[in-house]
Design an enzyme around this catalytic site. Structure first.
Site, mmCIF file in Angstrom:
data_model
loop_
_atom_site.group_PDB
_atom_site.id
_atom_site.type_symbol
_atom_site.label_atom_id
_atom_site.label_comp_id
_atom_site.label_asym_id
_atom_site.label_seq_id
_atom_site.Cartn_x
_atom_site.Cartn_y
_atom_site.Cartn_z
ATOM 1 N N HIS A 61 0.827 -1.177 -0.252
ATOM 2 C CA HIS A 61 0.091 -0.058 0.101
ATOM 3 C C HIS A 61 0.836 1.322 0.051
ATOM 4 O O HIS A 61 0.666 2.218 -0.501
ATOM 5 C CB HIS A 61 -0.898 -0.104 1.122
ATOM 6 N N GLU A 64 1.798 1.769 -3.521
ATOM 7 C CA GLU A 64 0.729 2.503 -4.240
ATOM 8 C C GLU A 64 0.899 3.794 -4.175
ATOM 9 O O GLU A 64 0.553 4.536 -5.054
ATOM 10 C CB GLU A 64 -0.438 2.032 -4.007
ATOM 11 N N HIS A 65 0.965 4.466 -3.000
ATOM 12 C CA HIS A 65 1.076 5.871 -2.673
ATOM 13 C C HIS A 65 2.183 6.559 -3.479
ATOM 14 O O HIS A 65 2.116 7.708 -4.151
ATOM 15 C CB HIS A 65 1.117 6.323 -1.197
ATOM 16 N N GLU A 141 -3.836 8.074 7.279
ATOM 17 C CA GLU A 141 -4.780 7.148 6.619
ATOM 18 C C GLU A 141 -4.978 5.892 7.524
ATOM 19 O O GLU A 141 -5.985 5.625 7.743
ATOM 20 C CB GLU A 141 -4.260 6.712 5.410
#
Length: 438
Positions: A61, A64-65, A141
């Site tokens: 993840h 991905e950022h 997040e």
């Protein structure tokens, strides 16, 4: 650069689907939808959070950022502005078993979207300064997840049921793992997994397959990304099932609502009974006519939100019931839920519920395909995790083939195991919930 293999799968309801394999093992699947003027395009990496090793929790993840932060050719602003300049949108998401970068643009602007996505996936800079800056965003997040009890309870449940296993760990990682992660860890993860054999490019909309193949080939060719004779990675159709635990996990929060998630082991993704499970889920908690909704919300007024769901992965799955209610009603909600599950486990569902369940599945399947993004996703999942692309007619036939005996047999197995329970709410300890599990 030319494709090394091309095949066509005809699906009269969904339109012609074509597949090509490029040098290096990268795959391209397209579905022509000539009645629209747009294209949904996705670059799918067959790598998710379940592939993380110790010390990499949250790396998929995090990466991905970072791919939106710049490449050798583009800044972060360039990535977003080039897509927005043609009226399109671009985004990404990380799942437990794959990652997707996607865009939706006018059909005339497909080459722009493919070039931006390919540049991100193959040539991300992943600068140390950007890793440090984005660390704070990922931590925010995680904090946002923890502040949303209806979201946090799901991660709490999988950790309770599957423990410290790839399926049990959060896709986001933990605050500790993200704080400790360094640029080298993320970059090595990127270099290891973002390779042509792991990548599937799918597109649905007003397109010609050969045109898409040419555009993709040119966009991914730089820096030798398509060099070599590797074969595509195999679909993730099975895996090692994690150990399963029951019991109660509580996240104490001074909030106004109790968030309850009760779940038991379910079906793996490719289990042939998944169509039966879809009918059973619809009858239990898949809509406003379901037993859980009618009894808990309509008849008793115990909760605003109540539904059942199935989560399915290659190695394992779960079947769960979520409810959000006033804390003083939590015990009653759980007792009623357990009673409904026990009744269906022993007696099955009614003829009307069977009919409605099939109707819900048929409608959801066909209506969903009116969206090009859903069609694009269907192509990718057929390649990455199902290893088949049945026609719509075949899927409808599988739904119609579900019988009352199928549902009764599945319910008697699925709904009788001791469940796990995750609770987020203003409670001090778990003792009040233990008895409802037995």
């Amino acid at each position: 650069m030319t494709a090394v293999q091309t095949s066509t799968v005809l699906d009269e309801d969904a339109g012609p689907v074509r597949r090509s394999v490029l040098p290096g093992g990268l795959r391209v699947l397209t579905e022509a939808v000539p009645t629209v003027r747009s294209v949904a395009i996705g670059v799918w990496i067959g790598i998710g959070s379940v592939d993380e090793r110790p010390g990499e929790a949250g790396a998929t993840h995090y990466l991905e950022h970072l791919l939106f932060k710049g490449t050798r050719r583009r800044s972060a602003l360039d990535i977003s502005s080039e897509i927005e300049a043609v009226g399109g949108d671009i985004n990404a998401f990380t799942a437990k078993e794959f990652t997707c970068y996607y865009a939706r643009v006018l059909d005339a602007d497909l080459a722009v979207a493919v070039d931006v996505l390919a540049d991100m996936v193959t040539s991300s800079s992943i600068e140390a300064a950007e890793v440090d800056a984005e660390r704070e965003v990922v931590l925010e997040e995680i904090a946002m997840r923890d502040d949303d009890p209806s979201d946090a309870v799901h991660d709490l449940l999988t950790a309770r049921m599957w423990g410290d296993s790839p399926l049990g760990r959060s896709i986001l990682g933990t605050a500790e793992s993200i704080q400790q992660m360094r640029r080298d860890t993320v970059y090595e993860y990127y270099q290891q997994h973002y390779r042509a054999p792991n990548i599937v490019v799918t597109a649905a909309g007003n397109i010609e397959h050969d045109d898409v193949v040419k555009i993709v080939s040119e966009a991914f060719a730089p820096n030798g990304f398509l060099a070599g004779d590797d074969l595509p990675a195999r679909a993730r159709t099975s895996g090692t099932a994690p150990g399963v635990d029951s019991g109660v996990t509580l996240m104490s929060r001074p909030i106004e609502q109790a968030n309850l998630l009760l779940a038991m082991p379910g079906l793996a993704r490719n289990d042939t009974r998944r169509f039966t499970l879809g009918v059973l889920n619809a009858a239990l908690g898949g809509g406003m006519s379901s037993r859980l909704f009618q009894e808990i919300r309509e008849n008793r007024g115990l909760a605003y939100s109540v539904f059942s769901f199935a989560a399915q992965h290659a190695a394992a799955g779960l079947f769960g019931v979520y409810a959000g209610c006033h804390p003083r009603k939590a015990d009653e909600v759980l007792e009623v839920t357990r009673g409904i599950l026990a009744d269906v486990a022993s007696s099955g569902i009614t003829d009307d519920e069977l009919m409605r369940g099939k109707g819900q599945m048929r409608g959801g399947l066909v209506l969903g395909l009116e969206d090009t993004s859903a069609r694009m996703s269907r192509l990718a999942k057929s390649e990455l995790v199902y290893d088949e692309l049945p026609s719509i007619d075949e899927l409808l036939a599988r739904i119609d083939a579900v019988t009352m005996d199928d549902v009764r047999e599945l319910a008697s197995w699925l709904l009788t195991s001791r469940p796990a329970l995750a609770v987020v709410g203003p409670f001090d300890d778990t003792s009040r919930f233990e008895s409802v599990l037995d």
